[in-house]
Design a protein around this motif. Structure first.
Motif, PDB file in Angstrom:
ATOM      1  N   ARG A   1       0.827  -1.206   0.000  1.00 61.40           N
ATOM      2  CA  ARG A   1       0.000   0.000   0.000  1.00 61.40           C
ATOM      3  C   ARG A   1       0.866   1.262   0.000  1.00 61.40           C
ATOM      4  NH1 ARG A   1      -1.657  -0.950   6.121  1.00 61.40           N
ATOM      5  NH2 ARG A   1       0.044   0.147   7.145  1.00 61.40           N
ATOM      6  N   THR A   2       0.261   2.324  -0.415  1.00 60.72           N
ATOM      7  CA  THR A   2       0.892   3.631  -0.309  1.00 60.72           C
ATOM      8  C   THR A   2       0.903   4.010   1.165  1.00 60.72           C
ATOM      9  OG1 THR A   2       0.216   4.330  -2.512  1.00 60.72           O
ATOM     10  CG2 THR A   2       0.615   6.075  -0.899  1.00 60.72           C
ATOM     11  N   PRO A   3       2.018   4.538   1.664  1.00 61.53           N
ATOM     12  CA  PRO A   3       2.084   4.862   3.095  1.00 61.53           C
ATOM     13  C   PRO A   3       0.944   5.792   3.520  1.00 61.53           C
ATOM     14  CG  PRO A   3       4.234   5.099   2.080  1.00 61.53           C
ATOM     15  CD  PRO A   3       3.260   4.859   0.970  1.00 61.53           C
ATOM     16  N   ASN A   4       0.280   5.397   4.600  1.00 64.40           N
ATOM     17  CA  ASN A   4      -0.712   6.297   5.171  1.00 64.40           C
ATOM     18  C   ASN A   4      -0.006   7.202   6.188  1.00 64.40           C
ATOM     19  OD1 ASN A   4      -0.389   4.852   7.577  1.00 64.40           O
ATOM     20  ND2 ASN A   4      -2.085   3.471   7.095  1.00 64.40           N
ATOM     21  N   ARG A   5      -0.772   8.014   6.865  1.00 61.96           N
ATOM     22  CA  ARG A   5      -0.171   8.983   7.784  1.00 61.96           C
ATOM     23  C   ARG A   5       0.674   8.308   8.868  1.00 61.96           C
ATOM     24  NH1 ARG A   5      -1.319  14.253   8.827  1.00 61.96           N
ATOM     25  NH2 ARG A   5      -0.690  15.002  10.866  1.00 61.96           N
ATOM     26  N   GLU A   6       0.151   7.220   9.442  1.00 58.92           N
ATOM     27  CA  GLU A   6       0.893   6.528  10.508  1.00 58.92           C
ATOM     28  C   GLU A   6       2.149   5.872   9.936  1.00 58.92           C
ATOM     29  OE1 GLU A   6      -2.494   6.021  10.009  1.00 58.92           O
ATOM     30  OE2 GLU A   6      -2.953   7.501  11.547  1.00 58.92           O
ATOM     31  N   ASP A   7       2.049   5.282   8.736  1.00 59.98           N
ATOM     32  CA  ASP A   7       3.227   4.690   8.097  1.00 59.98           C
ATOM     33  C   ASP A   7       4.305   5.756   7.901  1.00 59.98           C
ATOM     34  OD1 ASP A   7       1.922   2.214   7.780  1.00 59.98           O
ATOM     35  OD2 ASP A   7       1.130   2.792   5.807  1.00 59.98           O
ATOM     36  N   TRP A   8       3.853   6.895   7.408  1.00 60.38           N
ATOM     37  CA  TRP A   8       4.811   7.958   7.099  1.00 60.38           C
ATOM     38  C   TRP A   8       5.479   8.472   8.369  1.00 60.38           C
ATOM     39  CZ3 TRP A   8       7.706   9.328   3.386  1.00 60.38           C
ATOM     40  CH2 TRP A   8       8.340  10.563   3.394  1.00 60.38           C
ATOM     41  N   GLU A   9       4.733   8.572   9.454  1.00 55.88           N
ATOM     42  CA  GLU A   9       5.323   9.035  10.713  1.00 55.88           C
ATOM     43  C   GLU A   9       6.392   8.052  11.194  1.00 55.88           C
ATOM     44  OE1 GLU A   9       1.448  11.499  12.357  1.00 55.88           O
ATOM     45  OE2 GLU A   9       2.185   9.790  13.515  1.00 55.88           O
ATOM     46  N   ARG A  10       6.128   6.761  11.039  1.00 58.71           N
ATOM     47  CA  ARG A  10       7.129   5.751  11.433  1.00 58.71           C
ATOM     48  C   ARG A  10       8.384   5.878  10.576  1.00 58.71           C
ATOM     49  NH1 ARG A  10       2.743   2.447  12.219  1.00 58.71           N
ATOM     50  NH2 ARG A  10       2.829   1.637  10.103  1.00 58.71           N
ATOM     51  N   LEU A  11       8.185   5.996   9.260  1.00 55.07           N
ATOM     52  CA  LEU A  11       9.333   6.115   8.362  1.00 55.07           C
ATOM     53  C   LEU A  11      10.122   7.388   8.661  1.00 55.07           C
ATOM     54  CD1 LEU A  11       7.713   5.025   4.962  1.00 55.07           C
ATOM     55  CD2 LEU A  11       9.317   3.733   6.376  1.00 55.07           C
ATOM     56  N   ALA A  12       9.403   8.491   8.852  1.00 59.12           N
ATOM     57  CA  ALA A  12      10.066   9.766   9.102  1.00 59.12           C
ATOM     58  C   ALA A  12      10.886   9.712  10.389  1.00 59.12           C
ATOM     59  CB  ALA A  12       9.026  10.887   9.169  1.00 59.12           C
ATOM     60  N   THR A  13      10.354   9.050  11.402  1.00 61.48           N
ATOM     61  CA  THR A  13      11.082   8.931  12.666  1.00 61.48           C
ATOM     62  C   THR A  13      12.371   8.142  12.471  1.00 61.48           C
ATOM     63  OG1 THR A  13       9.052   9.054  13.937  1.00 61.48           O
ATOM     64  CG2 THR A  13      10.944   8.075  15.038  1.00 61.48           C
ATOM     65  N   ARG A  14      12.263   7.019  11.740  1.00 62.75           N
ATOM     66  CA  ARG A  14      13.450   6.199  11.481  1.00 62.75           C
ATOM     67  C   ARG A  14      14.474   6.978  10.657  1.00 62.75           C
ATOM     68  NH1 ARG A  14      12.996   1.321   7.552  1.00 62.75           N
ATOM     69  NH2 ARG A  14      10.913   1.328   8.375  1.00 62.75           N
ATOM     70  N   TRP A  15      14.005   7.633   9.625  1.00 61.47           N
ATOM     71  CA  TRP A  15      14.917   8.365   8.751  1.00 61.47           C
ATOM     72  C   TRP A  15      15.512   9.581   9.456  1.00 61.47           C
ATOM     73  CZ3 TRP A  15      11.179   7.996   3.997  1.00 61.47           C
ATOM     74  CH2 TRP A  15      11.278   6.711   3.455  1.00 61.47           C
ATOM     75  N   ARG A  16      14.779  10.173  10.367  1.00 55.56           N
ATOM     76  CA  ARG A  16      15.302  11.323  11.098  1.00 55.56           C
ATOM     77  C   ARG A  16      16.528  10.910  11.915  1.00 55.56           C
ATOM     78  NH1 ARG A  16      11.260  15.115  13.172  1.00 55.56           N
ATOM     79  NH2 ARG A  16      10.085  13.229  12.927  1.00 55.56           N
ATOM     80  N   THR A  17      16.495   9.730  12.501  1.00 60.89           N
ATOM     81  CA  THR A  17      17.646   9.234  13.255  1.00 60.89           C
ATOM     82  C   THR A  17      18.850   9.080  12.325  1.00 60.89           C
ATOM     83  OG1 THR A  17      16.155   8.065  14.743  1.00 60.89           O
ATOM     84  CG2 THR A  17      18.449   7.344  14.722  1.00 60.89           C
ATOM     85  N   ASP A  18      18.623   8.497  11.151  1.00 57.32           N
ATOM     86  CA  ASP A  18      19.708   8.346  10.177  1.00 57.32           C
ATOM     87  C   ASP A  18      20.247   9.710   9.753  1.00 57.32           C
ATOM     88  OD1 ASP A  18      19.088   5.683  10.349  1.00 57.32           O
ATOM     89  OD2 ASP A  18      18.124   5.569   8.383  1.00 57.32           O
ATOM     90  N   LEU A  19      19.334  10.633   9.489  1.00 55.48           N
ATOM     91  CA  LEU A  19      19.750  11.971   9.054  1.00 55.48           C
ATOM     92  C   LEU A  19      20.544  12.677  10.139  1.00 55.48           C
ATOM     93  CD1 LEU A  19      16.547  13.201   7.207  1.00 55.48           C
ATOM     94  CD2 LEU A  19      18.761  12.681   6.180  1.00 55.48           C
TER      95      LEU A  19
END
Ligand code: FES
Length: 153
Positions: free
Chosen positions: A77-95
């Protein structure tokens, strides 16, 4: 109103060139079906998917990382809002880790005189923080990079 859109409509609405959309598709980031006339048709949620890809790219997330993250979602599926928040949190740590590394390298940039020596002892960019020393003794450069480890993907 049709449930599907053409590549031209997707390009017009997303602001992304048709060639880039084809590239995303070749990389498995978006998908389409073909009509009997061999034209691509995209579901409407592809617009959101393309927007999320562009945002992730803008902050430096590699396409392979985006594809892998998308592929882990149920039913592709296309990321929904909750999916995107999880991804953004993970990627923020990497960034954050990459930013910290770049800041350390930036702070040492003027200390390197660019002489080409790549000295393990005196060049601050060749061996920042004596990373090689922490990796052990012997030919550490031949066995792998002396640069600090990349942040987790
Ligand atoms: S390359 Fe010689 S000091 Fe950096």
């Amino acid at each position: 109103m049709s449930e599907e859109i053409s590549v031209g409509q997707l390009a017009a609405r997303s602001g992304v060139a048709v060639s880039a959309l084809h590239f995303y598709e070749s990389k498995g980031l978006i998908g389409s079906r073909r009509t009997e006339g061999n034209q691509r048709r995209y579901t409407r949620d592809t617009l959101r998917r393309v927007a999320l890809i562009r945002v992730a790219q803008r902050v430096g997330i590699p396409l392979d990382t985006i594809r892998e993250a998308f592929s882990q979602l149920p039913d592709a599926r296309t990321p929904n809002r909750e999916d995107w928040e999880r991804l953004a949190t993970r990627w923020r740590t990497d960034l954050d880790a990459r930013i910290a590394l770049l800041m350390r390298l930036r702070d040492n940039l003027s200390d390197c005189i660019g002489c080409g020596c790549l000295s393990m002892k005196s060049c601050p960019l060749s061996n920042p923080g004596d990373v090689a020393g922490k990796q052990g003794t012997g030919p550490v450069r031949l066995l792998g990079s002396c640069l600090p480890p990349a942040p987790p993907a």
